[in-house]
Design a protein around this motif. Structure first.
Motif, PDB file in Angstrom:
ATOM      1  N   UNK A   1     -22.697  13.621  47.233  1.00 15.44           N
ATOM      2  CA  UNK A   1     -21.673  14.235  46.389  1.00 15.44           C
ATOM      3  C   UNK A   1     -21.989  13.977  44.937  1.00 15.44           C
ATOM      4  N   UNK A   2     -21.520  14.882  44.090  1.00 15.33           N
ATOM      5  CA  UNK A   2     -21.574  14.701  42.650  1.00 15.33           C
ATOM      6  C   UNK A   2     -22.969  14.729  42.068  1.00 15.33           C
ATOM      7  N   UNK A   3     -22.956  14.650  40.729  1.00 14.04           N
ATOM      8  CA  UNK A   3     -24.191  14.464  39.970  1.00 14.04           C
ATOM      9  C   UNK A   3     -24.203  13.014  39.491  1.00 14.04           C
ATOM     10  N   UNK A   4     -25.343  12.376  39.573  1.00 16.17           N
ATOM     11  CA  UNK A   4     -25.451  10.953  39.272  1.00 16.17           C
ATOM     12  C   UNK A   4     -26.554  10.709  38.257  1.00 16.17           C
ATOM     13  N   UNK A   5     -26.417   9.587  37.551  1.00 10.81           N
ATOM     14  CA  UNK A   5     -27.503   9.112  36.723  1.00 10.81           C
ATOM     15  C   UNK A   5     -28.347   8.112  37.496  1.00 10.81           C
ATOM     16  N   UNK A   6     -29.351   7.576  36.819  1.00  4.67           N
ATOM     17  CA  UNK A   6     -30.256   6.623  37.444  1.00  4.67           C
ATOM     18  C   UNK A   6     -29.776   5.181  37.288  1.00  4.67           C
ATOM     19  N   UNK A   7     -28.743   4.979  36.496  1.00  2.55           N
ATOM     20  CA  UNK A   7     -28.166   3.650  36.356  1.00  2.55           C
ATOM     21  C   UNK A   7     -28.686   2.886  35.161  1.00  2.55           C
ATOM     22  N   UNK A   8     -27.869   1.947  34.705  1.00  2.00           N
ATOM     23  CA  UNK A   8     -28.245   1.047  33.623  1.00  2.00           C
ATOM     24  C   UNK A   8     -27.823  -0.366  34.008  1.00  2.00           C
TER      25      UNK A   8
END
Length: 126
Positions: free
Chosen positions: A113-120
């Motif tokens: 689900x959704x659009x995600x980033x790669x994280x920080x």
């Protein structure tokens, strides 16, 4: 495909502050609810905070009174101001759309689900 991009993570001592930013080049959050999730090693992915298109917000109990989520006027960036950080806040933080789908997906980033980033990465030392 829409790709979110997080920034602003780092290493601080307990009691310090960090401000995370989330943007999506070529995409506007006009009609989207956006959330910040986090996952620490050995822990499940958890929803930390959300902001809806009407400005309404949600915070998990562990961060209430310490974290503040906001958006810029153009609805192109979402921020998470984190104050009085604790070692327990150490985790990789992700921004994502459609957080209403799940508060505890099996993994961050979720793949269904959704659009995600790669994280920080946020690291808080005692």
């Amino acid at each position: 495909e829409v790709q979110l991009v997080e920034s602003g993570g780092g290493s601080v001592q307990a009691g310090g502050s960090l401000r995370l930013s989330c943007t999506a080049p070529g995409f506007s959050f006009d009609d989207s609810e956006v959330g910040w999730y986090r996952q620490a090693p050995g822990n499940e992915c958890e929803l930390v905070s959300t902001i809806d298109s009407d400005g309404s917000t949600y915070y998990t109990n562990a961060v209430k009174g310490r974290f503040t989520i906001s958006q810029d006027d153009a609805k192109k960036m979402v921020f998470l101001q984190m104050n009085n950080l604790e070692p327990e806040d150490t985790a990789v933080y992700y921004c994502a759309t459609d957080p209403a789908t799940s508060r505890n997906p099996p993994i961050c980033p979720a793949d269904d689900f959704g659009y995600w980033g790669q994280g920080t990465q946020v690291t808080v030392s005692s």
